[in-house]
Write a protein that holds these residues in place. Structure first.
Motif, PDB file in Angstrom:
ATOM      1  N   TYR B 306       0.826  -1.216   0.000  1.00 61.95           N
ATOM      2  CA  TYR B 306       0.000   0.000   0.000  1.00 61.95           C
ATOM      3  C   TYR B 306       0.855   1.259   0.000  1.00 61.95           C
ATOM      4  N   CYS B 307       2.003   1.185   0.685  1.00 62.68           N
ATOM      5  CA  CYS B 307       2.912   2.339   0.645  1.00 62.68           C
ATOM      6  C   CYS B 307       3.409   2.594  -0.776  1.00 62.68           C
ATOM      7  N   GLY B 310       0.780   4.349  -2.587  1.00 69.64           N
ATOM      8  CA  GLY B 310       0.753   5.760  -2.188  1.00 69.64           C
ATOM      9  C   GLY B 310       1.855   6.546  -2.857  1.00 69.64           C
ATOM     10  N   ARG B 311       3.041   5.931  -2.899  1.00 64.37           N
ATOM     11  CA  ARG B 311       4.151   6.621  -3.556  1.00 64.37           C
ATOM     12  C   ARG B 311       3.863   6.827  -5.045  1.00 64.37           C
ATOM     13  N   MET B 317       4.510   8.827   1.832  1.00 69.27           N
ATOM     14  CA  MET B 317       4.420   7.541   2.527  1.00 69.27           C
ATOM     15  C   MET B 317       5.635   7.353   3.412  1.00 69.27           C
ATOM     16  N   GLU B 319       7.325   4.308   5.605  1.00 65.54           N
ATOM     17  CA  GLU B 319       7.249   2.905   5.999  1.00 65.54           C
ATOM     18  C   GLU B 319       7.431   2.740   7.506  1.00 65.54           C
ATOM     19  N   SER B 325       0.867   6.650   7.281  1.00 66.94           N
ATOM     20  CA  SER B 325       0.788   6.413   5.847  1.00 66.94           C
ATOM     21  C   SER B 325      -0.626   5.988   5.458  1.00 66.94           C
ATOM     22  N   GLU B 328      -2.776   8.956   5.289  1.00 64.16           N
ATOM     23  CA  GLU B 328      -2.482   9.717   4.069  1.00 64.16           C
ATOM     24  C   GLU B 328      -3.165   9.079   2.855  1.00 64.16           C
ATOM     25  N   LEU B 329      -3.004   7.758   2.788  1.00 65.44           N
ATOM     26  CA  LEU B 329      -3.511   7.036   1.621  1.00 65.44           C
ATOM     27  C   LEU B 329      -5.047   7.120   1.560  1.00 65.44           C
TER      28      LEU B 329
END
Lengths: 518, 389
Positions: B306-307, B310-311, B317, B319, B325, B328-329
């Protein structure tokens, strides 16, 4: 319900393409199935005895053809595919074929049938069906070789003809023809059925000699007698076998002689079949030809079959002849017996020995003059002989009484026609002769006995006999009186015309008596 | 690249032959000729016909001498009886191939028609995975939306109108024979359709990337798809006539399709299918509304992936700070769909509380759930529905 782990795992594998059947879209397996199916279908078509053509329409070029074209017509597929179908047809068929097919398309006919002779010798029947494949027009033509069918049809026609002939001969045999008509008729049928120019039936007259009993020829002027053959010439006859001779070659002496003989009369082929019943050879059926023959199996069978019928006809004719003789013998025996009875009666009544004989003769003459048919005269004759047969049942005391009879005695005496009826009606052979013994005491005016009949109700034969009987009695001597002079007797007859006697019979009788006197 | 998955596990990648680029739709005639056909059934819908894309494909066929029969009685969320009607038309008119012109609905309907044409029976008989025995006739797909990716996928989703369920037919046999992907055809999409289909593509890419059946190859396409969609969807909505943006969206959709067709999907799609079946809601909007909630639910099972997502979206993001994170997502996705114009909730769309149990049950049975990174229970699904209301 919760998805089990194993199920879920297997489902996941299938989803990501790792299942047993998870393959990318491919037509190949299905294509292979279809191809194999087509291959099977193709070999089925090739195994069929039919030849199947696929033609482009309207140019009629052969697009495809099944393998039997090679075995049946002798062309290869390569030779045919791409060429015009019209080329393989005979000219006549090919001319109307194009037109027929155009019409078939135009009228949307489902099929069109036609026949053609292929390669000038192979008869074929074709069934054409217009079809559309992927927007293109084609004709499917299924061809079938029909020489066997034609042959079968011909065979059937031939067998029908033969059957007809056999039936005809049967009819002749069962019809009541005279002897010679029967055999000639049968032989003529046989000759035509066997397509022979002449035919003859010979039967053994004696153990070694044969006699011709029938002859049939398609041309007048050949005398069958002159080509008569005897057993000397037919060495195989005793084995009951067919003899077939054609042309000159290779026959032994006996057969060569037959050929030489028939050749003198313009024949060149010869067939014969012994006529045998119950293992015994009775004679021979011969047929003669003016042109060489092949004598195929059909023909040989027919010869055997008609010979069997000829045998029946011959037997029937011989039997008939024997029967005729036996019948004549029997009739004679009957009549002799009757005459014996009549003579015995005469004797018992002390009549002159030939009384009955005279009465009979005169009755016959008068019956003939009165218009009784010749065929019936035999019965009149028997009736006349037996006219007083009923008296056998009358006791001597009455019958032979010298004096007049009492009333009671008359009652018994008058019963004798009834006794006669009772006796004779039981004998088939004498039934038609019953009229005289039963009715000769009836009188025209109805005053007679035993029934009291009058006029035309009295049988003609009895009316005739009554006159003759009285006449004969009057003109004969009796124990109790002398014979009357003829003139008196005649007067008596005339006096009793219309009372005792039928006036017409009396008239005929007088003419007869006058003629006799003259 | 993060090869955190077990690299030695078996993976398969199936994609149809596709032509991507402007005017690709005009190759329809040439493809039909090369498939050896004389007459095609062209499956489309009224909107696509009105936009003129149907005619341009028919012209292409006509130019090559290919006859065509048009079947355009297709709703969104195509219905089982529509498939049967199309199959009957295909049979009655002696068609030899199927050409779909349109979004997910005509394409799924065309897949259904193909299945019924070669296998007989009713389309509902083929529900499930690998239930299609015989391949259908040649199928050419010309997508006119940048989202469904039915033109490259092994999925056909059909609405069983009696049971009110969207059934999934999943089989390599329904992957089209050719896809003619022409970005030009997306020019006529209105902003709402652009948003729905675009967010559908984004969901495809995200679910494929976190799928428990992902592979390095699907990862490549998934991440690239996320980048392309995320960076271009809002522009496409703002400047609908910008062909360059439309091209990027179309490419994003294609790559998302390649990824999810092979890695499959997850809970978002399982739940969206249930909504589509029960309430006939638009598929793209359902996905958009569910996505952020499913991300929140799934995040702990595979946070690093998922990170990465997001990136790819350009979100910050960290980790080391997974909860941050996640925040944010989820908010990033939420904000994005609001900006794309998808602002209503599920309850705004008519989803009521007492329907949730039934929806969850149907979603639980959906095969898409099998590849969700975290095994969701019925209760989990009910909770997610409730969150999205």
């Amino acid at each position: 319900m919760p998805v089990k782990k194993a199920d879920s795992e297997s489902l996941r594998n299938r989803i990501i393409g790792l299942g047993e059947k998870s393959i990318h879209k491919s037509y190949y397996p299905e294509l292979q199935n279809r191809l194999a199916e087509l291959e099977r279908f193709r070999s089925m078509l090739d195994q069929s005895s039919d030849i199947i053509f696929l033609l482009n329409f309207p140019d009629l070029l052969i697009y495809d053809v099944t393998t039997p074209v090679v075995t049946h017509l002798g062309w290869t597929q390569e030779e045919l595919v791409g060429s015009s179908f019209l080329n393989i047809l005979d000219e006549e068929t090919s001319q109307c074929f194009q037109k027929k097919m155009d019409t078939a398309w135009h009228d949307r006919q489902e099929r069109e049938v036609f026949t053609a002779l292929i390669r000038g010798k192979i008869p074929m029947e074709f069934v054409c069906s217009p079809v559309v494949f992927e927007g293109n027009r084609f004709l499917i033509i299924v061809g079938q070789e029909i020489s066997q069918r034609l042959a079968a049809e011909q065979q059937i026609r031939r067998q029908l003809f033969q059957l007809d002939t056999l039936h005809h001969i049967d009819n002749l045999i069962t019809a009541n023809l005279s002897l010679s008509d029967l055999l000639t008729g049968v032989l003529s049928e046989v000759r035509m059925a066997l397509r022979a120019n002449a035919a003859a039936i010979y039967i053994f007259d004696s153990p070694t000699k044969m006699k011709r009993i029938a002859w049939s020829a398609d041309e007048i002027g050949v005398d069958g007698d002159t080509i008569l053959l005897t057993t000397r010439h037919l060495p195989t006859l005793e084995y009951g076998e067919q003899i077939l001779l054609n042309g000159n070659d290779g026959y032994d002496e006996a057969y060569s002689m037959i050929l030489q003989r028939i050749q003198q009369y313009g024949f060149c082929a010869y067939g014969a079949e012994p006529l045998s019943t119950r293992g015994q050879i009775k004679g021979i059926l011969e047929v003669y030809f003016r042109s060489p023959q092949e004598f195929n199996d059909d023909w040989k069978t027919l010869l055997t079959r008609v010979s069997a019928q000829v045998t029946v006809a011959v037997e029937k004719s011989q039997m008939f002849k024997h029967l005729e003789q036996a019948y004549a013998d029997l009739n004679q025996a009957y009549d002799e017996t009757l005459e014996g009875w009549a003579a015995a009666l005469d004797l018992r009544e002390k009549e002159t020995a030939n009384h009955s004989q005279k009465v009979v003769e005169m009755t016959i003459r008068l019956a003939h003059a009165a218009g009784i048919r010749a065929d019936d005269l035999i019965h009149v004759r028997r009736g006349a002989f037996l006219h007083d047969i009923g008296k056998i049942a009358v006791p001597d005391s009455i019958l032979l009484k010298p004096g007049p009879l009492s009333e009671d005695e008359w009652v018994i005496m008058r019963q004798h026609p009834v006794y006669a009826y009772q006796m004779l009606s039981k004998i088939n052979y004498l039934k038609p002769a019953i009229e005289i013994p039963y009715c000769h005491h009836e009188k025209w005016d109805g005053s007679g006995y035993p029934q009291g009949l009058a006029g035309d109700a009295i049988p003609l034969a009895a009316r005739v006999f009554a006159v003759v009987d009285v006449w004969q009695a009057l003109t004969s001597d009796r124990v109790y009186r002398r014979a009357w002079p003829e003139s008196n007797a005649r007067k008596y007859i005339i006096d009793h015309s219309g009372t005792h006697f039928d006036p017409k019979i009396v008239e005929a009788f007088l003419k007869l008596v006058i003629a006799d006197v003259k | 690249m993060d090869y955190s998955g077990a690299l030695g596990e078996l993976r398969k990648f199936v994609a149809p032959e596709f032509v991507f680029g402007l005017g690709a739709r005009k190759l329809a005639g040439r493809y039909a000729v090369n498939f050896g056909i004389n007459k095609a059934l062209v499956v489309s819908d009224d909107g696509v016909a009105a936009a003129g894309w149907l005619d341009s494909v028919l012209d292409s066929l006509k130019e090559q001498g290919i006859q065509s029969e048009v079947f355009s009685q297709v709703h969104s969320n195509p219905r089982d009886f529509e498939v049967m009607e199309g199959a009957e038309q295909y049979r009655a008119k002696n068609c030899q191939a199927i050409i779909a012109v349109g979004g997910g609905s005509p394409m799924d309907c065309a897949k259904g028609i193909a299945i019924v044409s070669s296998n007989r029976g009713n389309i509902l008989d083929f529900e499930g995975v690998d239930e299609v025995d015989k391949p259908g006739p040649p199928l050419i797909c010309i997508p006119t939306t940048a989202g469904s990716s039915a033109d490259v996928s092994q999925f056909a989703i059909i609405n069983d109108i009696k049971r009110h369920v969207k059934i999934a037919i999943i089989s390599k046999a329904v992957v089209p024979d050719a896809a003619l992907i022409d970005p030009e055809t997306t020019l006529t999409m209105d902003p709402y359709l652009t948003a729905c289909t675009g967010l559908d593509a984004l969901t495809h890419a995200i679910e494929a990337y976190v799928s428990n059946a992902q592979s390095p190859v699907t990862d490549l396409h998934a991440l690239e798809a996320i980048r392309l969609v995320w960076n271009n969807l809002l522009d496409a909505i703002d400047k609908p006539d910008d062909l360059d943006t439309r091209c990027r969206m179309m490419l994003g959709s294609l790559e998302a399709g390649l990824a999810f067709s092979n890695a499959s999907l997850g809970a978002v799609h399982a739940m969206a299918h249930a909504l589509g079946g029960l309430l006939d809601l638009p598929h793209g909007e359902c996905n958009a509304l569910l996505l952020e909630h499913v991300v929140r639910f799934n995040f702990p099972s595979t946070p690093h992936r998922y990170c990465a997502i997001g990136r790819a979206m350009g979100l910050p993001m960290d980790e080391q700070n997974l909860p941050g994170s996640l925040m944010e997502l989820v908010s990033g996705i939420h904000d994005y769909r609001i900006r794309a114009g998808i602002k209503r909730s599920l309850s705004d769309n008519g989803v009521e509380q007492d329907a949730i149990k039934e929806l969850a049950e149907k979603a639980f049975q959906d095969p898409c759930l099998v590849t969700n990174p975290y095994p969701a229970s019925r209760q989990d699904i009910e909770r997610i529905y409730a969150d999205a209301c």
